[in-house]
Every structure is written in C-alpha cells, then in structure tokens.
Scaffold this active site. Structure first.
Site, PDB file in Angstrom:
ATOM      1  N   GLY A   1       0.800  -1.214   0.000  1.00  0.00           N
ATOM      2  CA  GLY A   1       0.000   0.000   0.000  1.00  0.00           C
ATOM      3  C   GLY A   1       0.833   1.265   0.000  1.00  0.00           C
ATOM      4  CB  CYS A   2       4.177   2.096   0.943  1.00  0.00           C
ATOM      5  SG  CYS A   2       3.644   2.000   2.653  1.00  0.00           S
ATOM      6  CB  ALA A   3       4.030   5.278  -3.713  1.00  0.00           C
TER       7      ALA A   3
END
Length: 136
Positions: free
Chosen positions: A49-51
C-alpha cells in the site's frame, strides 16, 4: 497520552514556522535512524500500500512494543521515524488506543502529504496496529 518522544516532536513542530522546515526536519529524523539490515528487508516485513519500498520490523518484549523500519524514499523514512516517536516503547495494549490520525494531525501532516504518501502512512499505521493486536 502520546509517547514523550512524540510530544517533543509536536513541540519542535510548533517552533518551526513553515512546512518546508517541518518537511526538512522529518527527513532529518529519517536520516538519523539506523539502517535496517538487508536480511530484514524481506516480503514478510514489507508494507503493501506504499508507493515507496517500506519495511517495518516489530518486536514485542514482554508487554512493550518496539519497531524499526526502512524505506528507499527519504520522506517516507522520515515518516517511519515519526511513527517510531509515536508508537515505540509503548505497552502493546495501548497501541490500538492511539488515534494516529489525530496525533499526526497535530503535526499538520494530513494537510501536506500527497494522497500516495497519506495512503502509505495509513498502511504503516495499520501494520503496526495489526501486529500489536495479534500479540495481545
């Protein structure tokens, strides 16, 4: 009551006049963290969920929650340092009671992070909360 380290961060942010200074302070906090060993940068510690690439390594000793983290992006590394200030060395039973959105709001982060960074920050908080909940 938030962690004393986080309260100190809130006080520091009150003295910094603009967001550029606060942003720079968050980055400096990330730079000051010890790097995570390569052996701990594995799929099990990676946060979805983190870029950016983000790894969180929680540790629970007795009833005390601690964690370390790493990211390939300097601002995200700094955000990990902010979360360490918020959650580190807290009783496991208290982790789920911390209102991360409200506490981080005291820093003004909600208004100055991109949507991707905000989503990544929420994903890190969720990972922390899930880890603590599963240990309770």
């Amino acid at each position: 009551m938030a962690n004393p380290d986080f309260e100190e961060l809130v006080e520091t942010f009150e003295f910094l006049d603009d967001w550029e200074d606060r942003y720079r302070h968050v980055i400096d906090m990330g730079k000051a963290m010890d790097p995570l060993e390569d052996a701990l940068r594995v799929p099990a510690t990676k946060v979805d969920g983190c870029a950016s690439q983000v790894w969180l390594v929680p540790k629970i000793e007795g009833d005390v929650f601690t964690f370390r983290g790493e990211s390939d992006a300097m601002i995200v590394r700094g955000l990990i340092a902010v979360l360490v200030a918020l959650y580190d060395n807290q009783p496991v039973s208290e982790i789920g009671k911390i209102d991360a959105a409200a506490e981080l709001g005291r820093l003004g982060l909600n208004d100055h992070l991109s949507a991707q960074r905000s989503n990544g920050l929420r994903a890190m908080v969720e990972r922390i909360r899930e880890t603590a909940a599963s240990a309770s």
